[in-house]
Design a protein around this motif. Structure first.
Motif, PDB file in Angstrom:
ATOM      1  N   SER A   1      -7.336   3.295  -5.693  1.00 25.32           N
ATOM      2  CA  SER A   1      -6.491   3.540  -4.572  1.00 25.32           C
ATOM      3  C   SER A   1      -5.502   4.437  -5.030  1.00 25.32           C
ATOM      4  O   SER A   1      -4.643   3.908  -6.134  1.00 25.32           O
ATOM      5  CB  SER A   1      -6.246   2.774  -3.612  1.00 25.32           C
ATOM      6  N   PRO A   2      -4.862   5.237  -4.596  1.00 25.36           N
ATOM      7  CA  PRO A   2      -3.912   6.165  -4.821  1.00 25.36           C
ATOM      8  C   PRO A   2      -2.583   5.189  -4.475  1.00 25.36           C
ATOM      9  O   PRO A   2      -2.658   4.639  -3.430  1.00 25.36           O
ATOM     10  CB  PRO A   2      -3.686   7.433  -4.264  1.00 25.36           C
ATOM     11  N   VAL A   3      -1.231   4.951  -5.146  1.00 32.18           N
ATOM     12  CA  VAL A   3      -0.343   4.071  -4.860  1.00 32.18           C
ATOM     13  C   VAL A   3       0.970   4.972  -5.202  1.00 32.18           C
ATOM     14  O   VAL A   3       0.975   5.844  -5.971  1.00 32.18           O
ATOM     15  CB  VAL A   3      -0.494   3.100  -5.668  1.00 32.18           C
ATOM     16  N   PRO A   4       1.954   4.546  -4.506  1.00 34.72           N
ATOM     17  CA  PRO A   4       3.362   5.224  -4.585  1.00 34.72           C
ATOM     18  C   PRO A   4       3.702   4.819  -6.010  1.00 34.72           C
ATOM     19  O   PRO A   4       3.473   3.862  -6.756  1.00 34.72           O
ATOM     20  CB  PRO A   4       4.172   4.547  -3.589  1.00 34.72           C
ATOM     21  N   HIS A   5       4.423   5.662  -6.932  1.00 37.76           N
ATOM     22  CA  HIS A   5       4.887   5.340  -8.325  1.00 37.76           C
ATOM     23  C   HIS A   5       6.248   5.950  -8.584  1.00 37.76           C
ATOM     24  O   HIS A   5       6.700   7.115  -7.867  1.00 37.76           O
ATOM     25  CB  HIS A   5       3.690   6.191  -9.247  1.00 37.76           C
ATOM     26  N   LYS A   6       7.258   5.255  -9.066  1.00 37.19           N
ATOM     27  CA  LYS A   6       8.533   5.614  -9.522  1.00 37.19           C
ATOM     28  C   LYS A   6       8.393   6.283 -10.963  1.00 37.19           C
ATOM     29  O   LYS A   6       8.334   5.504 -11.707  1.00 37.19           O
ATOM     30  CB  LYS A   6       9.522   4.505  -9.573  1.00 37.19           C
ATOM     31  N   ASN A   7       8.507   7.687 -11.007  1.00 36.27           N
ATOM     32  CA  ASN A   7       8.386   8.333 -12.124  1.00 36.27           C
ATOM     33  C   ASN A   7       9.712   8.538 -12.700  1.00 36.27           C
ATOM     34  O   ASN A   7      10.440   9.331 -12.189  1.00 36.27           O
ATOM     35  CB  ASN A   7       7.496   9.432 -11.981  1.00 36.27           C
ATOM     36  N   THR A   8       9.966   8.126 -13.901  1.00 34.78           N
ATOM     37  CA  THR A   8      11.140   8.376 -14.744  1.00 34.78           C
ATOM     38  C   THR A   8      11.054   9.503 -15.782  1.00 34.78           C
ATOM     39  O   THR A   8      11.770   9.496 -16.715  1.00 34.78           O
ATOM     40  CB  THR A   8      11.849   7.202 -15.097  1.00 34.78           C
ATOM     41  N   GLN A   9       9.755  10.005 -16.038  1.00 36.90           N
ATOM     42  CA  GLN A   9       9.521  10.878 -17.037  1.00 36.90           C
ATOM     43  C   GLN A   9       9.764  12.216 -17.116  1.00 36.90           C
ATOM     44  O   GLN A   9      10.296  12.828 -17.924  1.00 36.90           O
ATOM     45  CB  GLN A   9       8.041  10.678 -17.380  1.00 36.90           C
ATOM     46  N   TYR A  10       9.743  12.709 -15.674  1.00 38.15           N
ATOM     47  CA  TYR A  10      10.029  14.073 -15.587  1.00 38.15           C
ATOM     48  C   TYR A  10      11.740  14.307 -15.752  1.00 38.15           C
ATOM     49  O   TYR A  10      12.132  15.287 -16.461  1.00 38.15           O
ATOM     50  CB  TYR A  10       9.904  14.458 -13.855  1.00 38.15           C
ATOM     51  N   HIS A  11      12.657  13.304 -15.242  1.00 35.75           N
ATOM     52  CA  HIS A  11      13.908  13.746 -15.347  1.00 35.75           C
ATOM     53  C   HIS A  11      14.745  12.176 -15.869  1.00 35.75           C
ATOM     54  O   HIS A  11      14.141  11.247 -15.193  1.00 35.75           O
ATOM     55  CB  HIS A  11      14.641  13.888 -13.947  1.00 35.75           C
ATOM     56  N   ASN A  12      15.645  11.980 -16.726  1.00 36.22           N
ATOM     57  CA  ASN A  12      16.162  11.027 -17.241  1.00 36.22           C
ATOM     58  C   ASN A  12      17.244  10.520 -16.020  1.00 36.22           C
ATOM     59  O   ASN A  12      17.226   9.067 -16.029  1.00 36.22           O
ATOM     60  CB  ASN A  12      16.928  11.243 -18.305  1.00 36.22           C
ATOM     61  N   ASP A  13      17.890  11.260 -15.282  1.00 37.07           N
ATOM     62  CA  ASP A  13      18.838  10.903 -14.485  1.00 37.07           C
ATOM     63  C   ASP A  13      18.198  10.871 -12.673  1.00 37.07           C
ATOM     64  O   ASP A  13      19.130  10.629 -11.893  1.00 37.07           O
ATOM     65  CB  ASP A  13      20.061  11.850 -14.508  1.00 37.07           C
ATOM     66  N   LYS A  14      16.787  10.983 -12.830  1.00 37.31           N
ATOM     67  CA  LYS A  14      16.322  10.838 -11.380  1.00 37.31           C
ATOM     68  C   LYS A  14      15.246   9.933 -11.535  1.00 37.31           C
ATOM     69  O   LYS A  14      14.453  10.024 -12.547  1.00 37.31           O
ATOM     70  CB  LYS A  14      15.818  12.202 -11.012  1.00 37.31           C
ATOM     71  N   ILE A  15      14.940   9.521 -10.422  1.00 39.12           N
ATOM     72  CA  ILE A  15      13.576   8.901 -10.168  1.00 39.12           C
ATOM     73  C   ILE A  15      12.501   9.622  -9.071  1.00 39.12           C
ATOM     74  O   ILE A  15      13.266   9.674  -7.992  1.00 39.12           O
ATOM     75  CB  ILE A  15      13.773   7.462  -9.406  1.00 39.12           C
ATOM     76  N   VAL A  16      11.520   9.917  -9.540  1.00 40.08           N
ATOM     77  CA  VAL A  16      10.496  10.945  -8.756  1.00 40.08           C
ATOM     78  C   VAL A  16       9.696   9.766  -8.091  1.00 40.08           C
ATOM     79  O   VAL A  16       8.890   9.309  -8.748  1.00 40.08           O
ATOM     80  CB  VAL A  16       9.900  11.942  -9.568  1.00 40.08           C
ATOM     81  N   TYR A  17       9.932   9.924  -6.754  1.00 42.97           N
ATOM     82  CA  TYR A  17       8.671   8.997  -6.062  1.00 42.97           C
ATOM     83  C   TYR A  17       7.539  10.015  -5.710  1.00 42.97           C
ATOM     84  O   TYR A  17       7.541  10.988  -5.102  1.00 42.97           O
ATOM     85  CB  TYR A  17       9.418   8.649  -4.781  1.00 42.97           C
ATOM     86  N   GLU A  18       6.535   9.494  -6.232  1.00 38.84           N
ATOM     87  CA  GLU A  18       5.085  10.257  -6.044  1.00 38.84           C
ATOM     88  C   GLU A  18       4.036   9.464  -5.872  1.00 38.84           C
ATOM     89  O   GLU A  18       4.076   8.202  -6.094  1.00 38.84           O
ATOM     90  CB  GLU A  18       5.028  11.085  -7.349  1.00 38.84           C
ATOM     91  N   CYS A  19       2.959  10.079  -5.317  1.00 35.24           N
ATOM     92  CA  CYS A  19       1.642   9.337  -5.486  1.00 35.24           C
ATOM     93  C   CYS A  19       0.800   9.604  -6.572  1.00 35.24           C
ATOM     94  O   CYS A  19       0.459  10.760  -6.653  1.00 35.24           O
ATOM     95  CB  CYS A  19       0.814   9.633  -3.975  1.00 35.24           C
ATOM     96  N   VAL A  20       0.302   8.667  -7.253  1.00 42.13           N
ATOM     97  CA  VAL A  20      -0.377   8.907  -8.356  1.00 42.13           C
ATOM     98  C   VAL A  20      -1.891   8.689  -7.866  1.00 42.13           C
ATOM     99  O   VAL A  20      -2.124   7.891  -6.758  1.00 42.13           O
ATOM    100  CB  VAL A  20      -0.331   7.583  -9.583  1.00 42.13           C
ATOM    101  N   VAL A  21      -2.695   9.649  -8.351  1.00 42.81           N
ATOM    102  CA  VAL A  21      -4.198   9.851  -7.495  1.00 42.81           C
ATOM    103  C   VAL A  21      -5.076   8.568  -7.871  1.00 42.81           C
ATOM    104  O   VAL A  21      -5.952   8.302  -7.236  1.00 42.81           O
ATOM    105  CB  VAL A  21      -4.921  11.056  -7.933  1.00 42.81           C
ATOM    106  N   GLY A  22      -4.498   7.775  -8.649  1.00 44.48           N
ATOM    107  CA  GLY A  22      -5.415   6.559  -9.073  1.00 44.48           C
ATOM    108  C   GLY A  22      -6.693   7.013  -9.949  1.00 44.48           C
ATOM    109  O   GLY A  22      -6.763   6.517 -10.968  1.00 44.48           O
TER     110      GLY A  22
END
Length: 926
Positions: free
Chosen positions: A793-814
């Motif tokens: 299932s796709p789930v929400p994810h806090k991605n910290t890889q794009y930006h060091n100073d930001k948390i990118v909330y995204e849906c990973v496709v699973g």
């Protein structure tokens, strides 16, 4: 019988002394004198020791005699030894009034004890006091005289007449002298209680088993000074020490304690020469002048400080904060108007000040004995008298007087002369002497209180005064514990050190020209609280307000009549400034929060650079050694001094991009609703009926769903939105494309049916078959979405890889495969629709819908072909924005291409919305 026993014991002790020590040390003493002793060639039963020196001394008989070693003269002059004639006696120079007062304080304490009926009942104390003249060899000779009593009266006479040997010694004032004396007398456990020797090496019980002192050791003094340095933040310090045991042990202890405490570093360490080596002093003072350290700590004696300050004045070294050891904190010889511009504001460690009631009255009773024919008996009083009243006795002892002029009568009044001898406002060494005498007296009293059978020695025996061994008195001295009349507790630890306490003094040059040494705090060690520092900073004067020190002593100076030791003030000095703030003395300024210290290569740890913390790391303290990383959800502030929550990034309804996409989505939904309303309202017209109105209605509903599903991609991702967004997107678009595909197939079937023999093809594309086909195709997509959600299932994810100073909330496709199958299925249906529509584009019809379908599918496919690489290469919220844009673009493409021309005819060209118009053109063509 008692006298004989005492004589036998003393002979045994002194025999051991002469047999073990004199064999080793007499040869050394012979280097300084032509003859220490001569032994008759016939070796009789007793030999006669000759005096090495004519010692300056003072005596009083008693049942028990205590010895004392004091610096009554602070220097000695030794004549040149030629080894061709008998050496001349050394002469003592520089009468020290305060040193003499130290000796008289011991006499006073003994007199006070003798009058005390509660202490040493029926035992009278006497004393034998000697002057060391500031020379080790003279002080050592006095110690030997004390240990063996007066040689010509006791040791060498068979009847043992004369004064008994001393049972304890108070002194010496110098650490080096005390070390030499204790090394010898410690062999016989003779108790020595020093009032001024501070060398920490004297705490070694293995080397000095019978040494005690009423002054704190340098080990505590060093720790006390380090506490002062840390209190004021002084980390860059210059250290000057004397070239003797006192200074060298202090240097070693100071460096060790300073490194352990992490309180600072030494900018330089210099050893002051004993002799007046001008070149060496000049080099040392120049180093002080050019050093970046503004705090100079000096462990030296008065004589060396005088030599040092002479050079300081010559080089005009200002802007230094002097820290004085106890050896010169109270040195009046340095507190002169000539030196105060340089020493003003000095902080010093001083011996605990005490009060001794009755001492002044005792001092006023001192009178020289005119009938004393013993030139070497009590001559210290006579020398004091000659020095104080600038007179001389006739005849004066050779080599001991510096006075001249009128004859002394002995009846002069001390109260009529200005002398520091009677200034009892600052009793410090005297107080230590006082405590040392009482410590010996209490130890002796405790010994006499011993009950037979309950003693501390073998067989529970007690020590007797007639047979007392020195080590027995040491035993009681180790356990002594009493409180002085001033309220201070006196006891010794296992090393013979007293419970330490120091006063902290501040030298202040007042505007009226007077000099004041102000008590500004104390540092002490208690049995329960450990070491405590108390400072009253509001009472401290700092000498950093004015740099123009030399102008105070110009030709127009208020101090016109000056020499090195004294200046006479002729008017009030208004050129004095005091700074309310302590000086700064650091090698490198403190690193503020947000930076870390980086040590400079090849320099002490106090010299460093301040390096800003890297991104994601902080330091929230001054002088941080390392920067610490922020937690995962935090990031460093711009100042790098604290962590802040990372900014969260997602496609929000509140940002411009989200607002635009939301508005576009709602606009598309609204247009679909309007078109649907138009088609429903005109459902009976040929234009609507000729184009399969049921599929058109279903297509408009699916387009509306396509527009609305884009809203699921906007806003903070949640589990349900992540699962629903792709499923809704996939099913809505499959429903839309399925309708278009069926419409295309119906167009082809109708055209084929219009040809001869093709009528049977329409039975496969009736209304039921059309609905069924759309349903089946849509259910396939629904099955794909279900399998995808169930398996990964796709789930929400806090991605910290794009930006060091930001948390990118995204849906990973699973499951990337699931997402690819979903898009691939939509693409397959779209391509199939495009191909069928392309084949039917030129079919003869007045209103050929196949052309519109071809154009709409071309737009749809172009949008989604461009979507794939854009989606893959777009990070975070921009990936969602790309997908929303693709949804909206493809939806608007279908809506405009399929329904734009029809609405144009329905609304603007109603004359063409007739069956005749539609069929007529078709008939004409055919």
């Amino acid at each position: 019988m008692k006298k004989r026993n005492r004589c036998d014991r003393r002979r045994e002790v002194m025999g051991e002394f002469l047999g073990t020590y004199l064999l080793l040390c007499v040869s050394i003493i012979l280097c300084f004198s032509s003859s220490l002793c001569s032994v008759s060639s016939s070796l009789p039963s007793s030999c006669k020791l000759r005096r090495k020196f004519h010692l300056n001394e003072m005596h009083k008989p008693g049942d028990v005699v205590l010895g004392g070693l004091f610096e009554v003269h602070y220097t000695s002059i030794f004549p040149e030894w030629t080894f061709t004639s008998e050496p001349q006696q050394p002469s003592c120079k520089g009468f020290d009034t305060l040193g003499f007062r130290h000796a008289i304080t011991m006499a006073f304490a003994i007199d006070e004890i003798n009058k005390n009926s509660n202490l040493l009942h029926n035992v009278t104390l006497g004393y034998s006091l000697y002057d060391n003249c500031g020379a080790l060899i003279i002080g050592f000779s006095g110690a030997l005289s004390l240990a063996s009593s007066r040689e010509e009266q006791f040791l060498l006479q068979e009847n043992c007449l004369g004064s008994p040997p001393v049972l304890g010694i108070v002194g010496d004032s110098f650490s080096t002298f005390s070390i030499a004396i204790s090394n010898v007398l410690g062999l016989f456990k003779l108790p020595i209680v020093s009032y001024f020797a501070t060398c920490s090496c004297l705490s070694d019980r293995q080397r000095f088993p019978s040494f005690f002192r009423t002054i704190p050791s340098d080990a505590f003094q060093v720790r006390a000074m380090i506490q002062i340095l840390k209190h004021f933040g002084w980390t860059w310090i210059g250290l000057l020490v004397t070239d003797d045991d006192y200074g060298l042990h202090v240097a070693q202890s100071f460096q060790s304690d300073l490194s352990q405490s992490g309180g600072g570093c030494l900018a330089y360490l210099e050893v002051l020469p004993w002799d007046s080596d001008q070149s060496e002093l000049k080099r040392i003072v120049y180093m002080i002048k050019t050093s970046t350290a503004h705090v100079v700590m000096v462990f030296a004696h008065e004589g060396q400080m005088i030599q040092l300050m002479e050079e300081v004045v010559r080089q005009n070294v200002t802007g230094q904060q002097w820290i004085a050891s106890e050896a010169w904190t109270a040195a009046a010889v340095l507190q002169t108007p000539r030196l105060m511009p340089y020493l003003n504001g000095t902080l010093g460690i001083a011996i605990r000040r005490g009060e001794i009631p009755g001492l002044r009255e005792f001092l006023l009773q001192i009178r020289p004995d005119q009938n004393d024919n013993d030139s070497y008996g009590n001559n210290m009083v006579r020398q004091f008298w000659e020095y104080t009243f600038q007179c001389r006795f006739a005849p004066s002892p050779e080599g001991w007087t510096e006075a001249g002029g009128a004859l002394c009568t002995g009846q002069e009044d001390l109260q009529n002369v200005e002398t520091e001898f009677l200034d009892l406002s600052n009793l410090r060494p005297e107080y230590n002497v006082y405590k040392a005498v009482y410590a010996l007296a209490y130890a002796l009293d405790d010994m006499l209180q011993c009950e037979l059978g309950k003693g501390p020695f073998s067989g529970h025996s007690c020590a007797a005064l007639q047979t007392l061994e020195p080590w027995q008195l040491v035993h009681y001295l180790q356990k002594v514990n009493f409180t002085t009349s001033f309220g201070d507790q006196v006891s010794f630890d296992e090393n013979g050190d007293v419970l330490p306490i120091y006063d902290i003094m501040n030298w202040q040059w007042l505007p009226d020209g007077s000099i004041k040494v102000q008590n500004v705090g104390e540092v002490k060690k208690s049995a329960f609280k450990g070491e405590e520092l108390t400072l009253h900073e509001d009472k401290i004067f700092w000498n950093f307000g004015s740099k123009e020190v030399t102008s105070a002593f110009s030709d127009t100076s208020p101090f016109m009549d000056c020499n090195f030791y004294h200046c006479k003030a002729t008017q009030n000095d208004s050129h004095l400034f005091f700074s309310p703030q302590p000086p700064r003395s650091v090698c490198s300024e403190s690193c503020p929060p947000g930076t870390r210290m980086a040590r400079k290569k090849g320099e002490p740890v106090c010299c460093f650079d301040c390096i800003p913390c890297s991104e994601g790391k902080i330091s929230n303290k001054t002088d941080s050694m390392e920067c610490t990383s922020c937690p995962e959800d935090f990031w460093s502030s711009p100042q790098r001094d604290h962590c802040v929550h990372k900014k969260t990034e997602f496609l929000s309804y509140h940002e411009p991009l989200g607002i635009c996409l939301t508005t576009t989505s709602l606009l598309g939904t609204f247009i679909c609703a309007v078109v649907l309303g138009i088609f429903i309202y005109h459902r009976s017209t040929p234009m609507v009926r000729a184009n399969n109105s049921e599929l058109s209605f279903l297509l408009l509903v699916s387009l509306k769903l396509c527009f609305l599903c884009s809203l699921l991609f906007i806003g903070r991702p949640r589990l349900w939105t992540c699962q629903l967004r792709h499923a809704a997107f996939g099913i809505s678009f499959v429903l839309c494309v399925s309708c278009i595909l069926v419409k295309t197939m119906v167009v082809l079937a109708v055209f084929k049916a219009s040809k001869p023999g093709g009528g049977s093809s329409l039975k496969w594309f009736g209304a039921v078959q059309q609905r069924g086909t759309v349903l089946v195709l849509t259910c396939i997509q629904a099955a794909i979405c279900t399998c995808w959600i169930v398996s990964a299932s796709p789930v929400p994810h806090k991605n910290t890889q794009y930006h060091n100073d930001k948390i990118v909330y995204e849906c990973v496709v699973g499951s990337t495969i699931g997402f690819a199958v979903l898009l691939g299925y939509i693409g397959l249906l779209a391509i199939l629709s495009f191909l069928l529509a392309f084949l039917a584009r030129n079919l003869p019809d007045n209103f050929n819908e196949a052309k519109l379908i071809t154009f709409s599918m071309l737009i749809f496919c172009a949008v989604w072909v461009a979507f794939v690489p854009a989606y893959v290469n777009s990070p975070g919220k921009y990936a969602d924005a790309v997908e929303v844009f693709a949804i909206l673009a493809s939806s608007f493409g279908l809506l405009v291409a399929l329904f734009g021309p029809k609405c144009y005819i329905i609304l603007l060209k109603p004359e063409r919305n007739t069956k005749k118009a539609i069929m007529g053109r078709g008939t004409t063509k055919s």
